[in-house]
Design a protein around this motif. Structure first.
Motif, PDB file in Angstrom:
ATOM      1  N   ASP A 152       0.927  -1.184   0.075  1.00  0.00           N
ATOM      2  CA  ASP A 152       0.247   0.048   0.093  1.00  0.00           C
ATOM      3  C   ASP A 152       0.854   1.192  -0.067  1.00  0.00           C
ATOM      4  O   ASP A 152       1.166   1.762   1.167  1.00  0.00           O
ATOM      5  CB  ASP A 152      -1.084   0.006   1.244  1.00  0.00           C
ATOM      6  CG  ASP A 152      -1.661   1.205   1.266  1.00  0.00           C
ATOM      7  OD1 ASP A 152      -1.957   1.946   0.257  1.00  0.00           O
ATOM      8  OD2 ASP A 152      -2.547   1.454   2.447  1.00  0.00           O
ATOM      9  N   ARG A 153       0.942   1.826  -1.344  1.00  0.00           N
ATOM     10  CA  ARG A 153       1.968   2.803  -1.229  1.00  0.00           C
ATOM     11  C   ARG A 153       1.208   4.277  -0.634  1.00  0.00           C
ATOM     12  O   ARG A 153       1.904   5.092  -0.384  1.00  0.00           O
ATOM     13  CB  ARG A 153       2.314   3.449  -2.737  1.00  0.00           C
ATOM     14  CG  ARG A 153       1.247   3.793  -3.484  1.00  0.00           C
ATOM     15  CD  ARG A 153       1.833   4.361  -4.898  1.00  0.00           C
ATOM     16  NE  ARG A 153       0.735   4.935  -5.699  1.00  0.00           N
ATOM     17  CZ  ARG A 153       1.113   5.609  -6.792  1.00  0.00           C
ATOM     18  NH1 ARG A 153       2.222   5.373  -7.323  1.00  0.00           N
ATOM     19  NH2 ARG A 153       0.133   6.184  -7.334  1.00  0.00           N
ATOM     20  N   THR A 154      -0.073   4.394  -0.695  1.00  0.00           N
ATOM     21  CA  THR A 154      -0.922   5.499  -0.064  1.00  0.00           C
ATOM     22  C   THR A 154      -0.353   5.642   1.493  1.00  0.00           C
ATOM     23  O   THR A 154      -0.814   6.583   1.877  1.00  0.00           O
ATOM     24  CB  THR A 154      -2.440   5.336  -0.561  1.00  0.00           C
ATOM     25  OG1 THR A 154      -2.706   4.208   0.214  1.00  0.00           O
ATOM     26  CG2 THR A 154      -2.284   5.162  -1.828  1.00  0.00           C
ATOM     27  N   SER A 155      -0.002   4.739   1.991  1.00  0.00           N
ATOM     28  CA  SER A 155      -0.055   4.785   3.441  1.00  0.00           C
ATOM     29  C   SER A 155       1.530   4.556   3.976  1.00  0.00           C
ATOM     30  O   SER A 155       2.199   5.490   4.373  1.00  0.00           O
ATOM     31  CB  SER A 155      -0.737   3.720   4.194  1.00  0.00           C
ATOM     32  OG  SER A 155      -2.235   4.318   4.201  1.00  0.00           O
ATOM     33  N   THR A 156       2.157   3.383   3.661  1.00  0.00           N
ATOM     34  CA  THR A 156       3.417   2.968   4.093  1.00  0.00           C
ATOM     35  C   THR A 156       4.489   3.824   3.755  1.00  0.00           C
ATOM     36  O   THR A 156       5.415   4.120   4.530  1.00  0.00           O
ATOM     37  CB  THR A 156       3.792   1.664   3.371  1.00  0.00           C
ATOM     38  OG1 THR A 156       2.735   0.634   3.543  1.00  0.00           O
ATOM     39  CG2 THR A 156       5.228   1.328   3.806  1.00  0.00           C
ATOM     40  N   VAL A 157       4.551   4.778   2.534  1.00  0.00           N
ATOM     41  CA  VAL A 157       5.676   5.699   2.261  1.00  0.00           C
ATOM     42  C   VAL A 157       5.513   6.837   3.181  1.00  0.00           C
ATOM     43  O   VAL A 157       6.593   7.588   3.438  1.00  0.00           O
ATOM     44  CB  VAL A 157       5.481   6.218   0.804  1.00  0.00           C
ATOM     45  CG1 VAL A 157       5.565   5.044   0.058  1.00  0.00           C
ATOM     46  CG2 VAL A 157       4.272   7.043   0.728  1.00  0.00           C
ATOM     47  N   PHE A 158       4.521   7.155   3.933  1.00  0.00           N
ATOM     48  CA  PHE A 158       4.386   8.262   5.117  1.00  0.00           C
ATOM     49  C   PHE A 158       5.297   8.050   6.400  1.00  0.00           C
ATOM     50  O   PHE A 158       5.610   8.869   6.710  1.00  0.00           O
ATOM     51  CB  PHE A 158       3.181   8.730   5.319  1.00  0.00           C
ATOM     52  CG  PHE A 158       2.287   9.099   4.323  1.00  0.00           C
ATOM     53  CD1 PHE A 158       1.932  10.482   4.299  1.00  0.00           C
ATOM     54  CD2 PHE A 158       1.905   8.510   3.148  1.00  0.00           C
ATOM     55  CE1 PHE A 158       1.229  11.206   3.428  1.00  0.00           C
ATOM     56  CE2 PHE A 158       0.997   9.101   2.411  1.00  0.00           C
ATOM     57  CZ  PHE A 158       0.851  10.520   2.227  1.00  0.00           C
ATOM     58  N   PHE A 159       5.406   6.811   6.774  1.00  0.00           N
ATOM     59  CA  PHE A 159       5.647   6.544   8.229  1.00  0.00           C
ATOM     60  C   PHE A 159       7.089   6.033   8.359  1.00  0.00           C
ATOM     61  O   PHE A 159       7.781   5.335   7.713  1.00  0.00           O
ATOM     62  CB  PHE A 159       5.054   5.416   8.475  1.00  0.00           C
ATOM     63  CG  PHE A 159       3.054   5.925   8.685  1.00  0.00           C
ATOM     64  CD1 PHE A 159       2.893   6.627   9.987  1.00  0.00           C
ATOM     65  CD2 PHE A 159       2.579   5.883   7.735  1.00  0.00           C
ATOM     66  CE1 PHE A 159       1.730   6.849  10.094  1.00  0.00           C
ATOM     67  CE2 PHE A 159       1.095   6.289   7.735  1.00  0.00           C
ATOM     68  CZ  PHE A 159       0.776   6.878   9.050  1.00  0.00           C
ATOM     69  N   GLN A 218      -5.380   4.263   6.337  1.00  0.00           N
ATOM     70  CA  GLN A 218      -6.123   5.538   6.424  1.00  0.00           C
ATOM     71  C   GLN A 218      -6.597   5.997   5.138  1.00  0.00           C
ATOM     72  O   GLN A 218      -6.124   5.677   4.189  1.00  0.00           O
ATOM     73  CB  GLN A 218      -4.956   6.497   6.980  1.00  0.00           C
ATOM     74  CG  GLN A 218      -3.850   6.712   5.976  1.00  0.00           C
ATOM     75  CD  GLN A 218      -2.838   7.755   6.228  1.00  0.00           C
ATOM     76  OE1 GLN A 218      -3.122   8.664   7.412  1.00  0.00           O
ATOM     77  NE2 GLN A 218      -1.876   8.111   5.673  1.00  0.00           N
ATOM     78  N   ASP A 219      -7.707   6.737   5.292  1.00  0.00           N
ATOM     79  CA  ASP A 219      -8.155   7.394   4.087  1.00  0.00           C
ATOM     80  C   ASP A 219      -7.430   9.019   3.977  1.00  0.00           C
ATOM     81  O   ASP A 219      -8.095   9.990   4.572  1.00  0.00           O
ATOM     82  CB  ASP A 219      -9.750   7.433   4.069  1.00  0.00           C
ATOM     83  CG  ASP A 219     -10.394   8.322   3.144  1.00  0.00           C
ATOM     84  OD1 ASP A 219      -9.630   9.093   2.356  1.00  0.00           O
ATOM     85  OD2 ASP A 219     -11.534   8.061   3.029  1.00  0.00           O
ATOM     86  N   GLY A 220      -6.370   9.033   3.221  1.00  0.00           N
ATOM     87  CA  GLY A 220      -5.566  10.219   3.027  1.00  0.00           C
ATOM     88  C   GLY A 220      -6.299  11.269   2.733  1.00  0.00           C
ATOM     89  O   GLY A 220      -5.821  12.274   3.353  1.00  0.00           O
ATOM     90  N   ARG A 221      -7.289  11.496   1.823  1.00  0.00           N
ATOM     91  CA  ARG A 221      -8.000  12.739   1.349  1.00  0.00           C
ATOM     92  C   ARG A 221      -8.700  13.064   2.500  1.00  0.00           C
ATOM     93  O   ARG A 221      -8.849  14.324   3.003  1.00  0.00           O
ATOM     94  CB  ARG A 221      -8.858  12.341   0.402  1.00  0.00           C
ATOM     95  CG  ARG A 221      -9.788  13.471  -0.357  1.00  0.00           C
ATOM     96  CD  ARG A 221     -10.180  13.209  -1.718  1.00  0.00           C
ATOM     97  NE  ARG A 221      -9.328  13.020  -2.564  1.00  0.00           N
ATOM     98  CZ  ARG A 221      -8.673  13.765  -3.270  1.00  0.00           C
ATOM     99  NH1 ARG A 221      -8.907  15.077  -2.881  1.00  0.00           N
ATOM    100  NH2 ARG A 221      -7.885  13.580  -4.485  1.00  0.00           N
ATOM    101  N   HIS A 255       2.066  17.953  14.474  1.00  0.00           N
ATOM    102  CA  HIS A 255       2.179  16.663  14.287  1.00  0.00           C
ATOM    103  C   HIS A 255       2.998  16.628  12.829  1.00  0.00           C
ATOM    104  O   HIS A 255       2.349  17.298  11.704  1.00  0.00           O
ATOM    105  CB  HIS A 255       0.935  15.920  14.258  1.00  0.00           C
ATOM    106  CG  HIS A 255       0.926  14.473  13.436  1.00  0.00           C
ATOM    107  ND1 HIS A 255       1.884  13.617  13.776  1.00  0.00           N
ATOM    108  CD2 HIS A 255       0.096  14.132  12.564  1.00  0.00           C
ATOM    109  CE1 HIS A 255       1.605  12.586  12.885  1.00  0.00           C
ATOM    110  NE2 HIS A 255       0.573  12.728  12.223  1.00  0.00           N
ATOM    111  N   GLN A 256       3.964  15.769  12.757  1.00  0.00           N
ATOM    112  CA  GLN A 256       4.684  15.773  11.411  1.00  0.00           C
ATOM    113  C   GLN A 256       4.041  14.605  10.560  1.00  0.00           C
ATOM    114  O   GLN A 256       4.726  13.686  10.280  1.00  0.00           O
ATOM    115  CB  GLN A 256       6.179  15.434  11.755  1.00  0.00           C
ATOM    116  CG  GLN A 256       6.961  16.421  12.695  1.00  0.00           C
ATOM    117  CD  GLN A 256       7.001  17.621  12.058  1.00  0.00           C
ATOM    118  OE1 GLN A 256       7.586  17.926  11.189  1.00  0.00           O
ATOM    119  NE2 GLN A 256       6.366  18.826  12.668  1.00  0.00           N
ATOM    120  N   ALA A 257       2.694  14.860  10.132  1.00  0.00           N
ATOM    121  CA  ALA A 257       2.146  14.015   9.398  1.00  0.00           C
ATOM    122  C   ALA A 257       2.636  14.047   7.665  1.00  0.00           C
ATOM    123  O   ALA A 257       2.999  12.882   7.315  1.00  0.00           O
ATOM    124  CB  ALA A 257       0.295  14.423   9.174  1.00  0.00           C
TER     125      ALA A 257
END
Length: 325
Positions: A152-159, A218-221, A255-257
């Motif tokens: 899941d690139r929409t979540s994993t790359v953030f963390f 997470q629902d990024g939008r 928060h460093q989202a």
């Protein structure tokens, strides 16, 4: 007698392993260009092998003791905020208490996601005002990488993974008090916007039953809309009630989202971006650890000009707090 809490020192710790965008692009359909454009994130740290959440928190605890010249047995309150605990039980804070040999500390976890550090500071402040506690640690520690779905690139790359914290000490002087004002909130109607580690009940009694937990989602939008709408309003309400002007704020530690959310909150508040310190480019979204890590690494002088902390995440929990170092 009236008691207050003063913030005496901060500390942070990051695992050694640095993970680049190019490395993630080898295991999921993404690229450095896409990640930087959408998040501003270039690298993050991962805990690996035997290093778990309690280990990161313990390193912060040791640094807090060293910097404050306290012995472990002088700490009588230990709060760990995390959504990636070592286990559901015992509390990660109990494990940290044992590793630090803080034998006189009561220890418990707080689960408020990315608002965890703000919520944890608020709880510690109220407990210290009782006069029963002299020194308290509030440590936020996350090993987000162990909860990610690497398809899941929409979540994993953030963390990313990391830990940070603060040591509070009791004082009789209101002039030394760290807390100026706070505003905490929860919108449970959006509880499914972000979730992690859900464990389903059994459907029948069978030998094949075994507990499993789901990966982070997470629902990024929806998260972006929530953070950039609700958070600036909360900050403005807090400042209005505290009768403090935005211009009088030394800095806003969000928060460093991701960098785009921080930029949008800054624009809505009409504040200079240089008042928004950020570490997300190097460390990624560390959930509750992002605020204390940023506070420790970028706030170098201890003047008494107000600093605003603002955390927001799953729950949906969000909290803003005006403090003095």
């Amino acid at each position: 007698m009236t008691y207050f809490a003063k913030l005496t020192t901060t500390a942070s710790y990051l695992p050694e392993r640095v993970v680049t965008n190019e490395e993630l692009a080898q295991v999921m359909p993404t690229s450095d260009e896409w990640i930087v454009a959408h998040t501003g994130i270039k690298t993050r740290h991962y805990a690996q092998n035997d290093e778990n959440t309690s280990d990161l928190a313990t390193e912060v605890g040791r640094k807090l003791l060293q910097k404050s010249n306290l012995s472990a047995d002088q700490v009588d309150l230990l709060i760990v905020t995390t959504i990636t605990p070592d286990a559901l039980t015992p509390a990660t804070a109990s494990v940290v208490q044992g590793k630090l040999q803080a034998i006189n500390a009561i220890a418990f976890d707080v689960s408020a996601a990315c608002a965890g550090f703000v919520f944890g500071l608020s709880i510690a402040d109220k407990m210290m005002r009782s006069g029963q506690y002299r020194h308290a640690m509030v440590i936020s520690a996350e090993v987000n990488s162990k909860m990610m779905d690497f398809t899941d690139r929409t979540s994993t790359v953030f963390f990313g993974d990391g830990a940070g914290g603060a040591l509070l000490s009791r004082t009789n002087s209101s002039d030394e008090e760290f807390l100026i004002a706070e505003k905490l909130a929860t919108d449970g109607s959006q509880a499914q916007t972000i979730h992690s580690g859900r464990i389903n009940p059994i459907t029948e009694i069978a030998s094949t039953n075994y507990p499993t937990a789901d990966a982070f989602y997470q629902d990024g939008r929806a998260v972006f809309e929530f953070a950039t709408t609700a958070v600036p309003k909360q900050i403005e309400q807090l400042l209005a009630e505290a009768k403090i002007k935005l211009a009088d704020i030394r800095m806003v530690v969000c928060h460093q989202a991701n960098l785009r959310i921080i930029e949008t909150i800054c624009a809505k508040l009409k504040m200079p971006f240089d008042k928004f310190p950020h570490t997300v480019e190097k460390y990624g979204n560390m959930s509750s650890a992002g605020i204390p890590v940023t506070l420790d690494r970028l706030v170098t002088s201890a003047n008494r000009q107000p600093i605003l902390l603002s955390g927001f995440g799953a729950g949906l929990n969000y909290g803003s707090m005006l403090i003095r170092m």
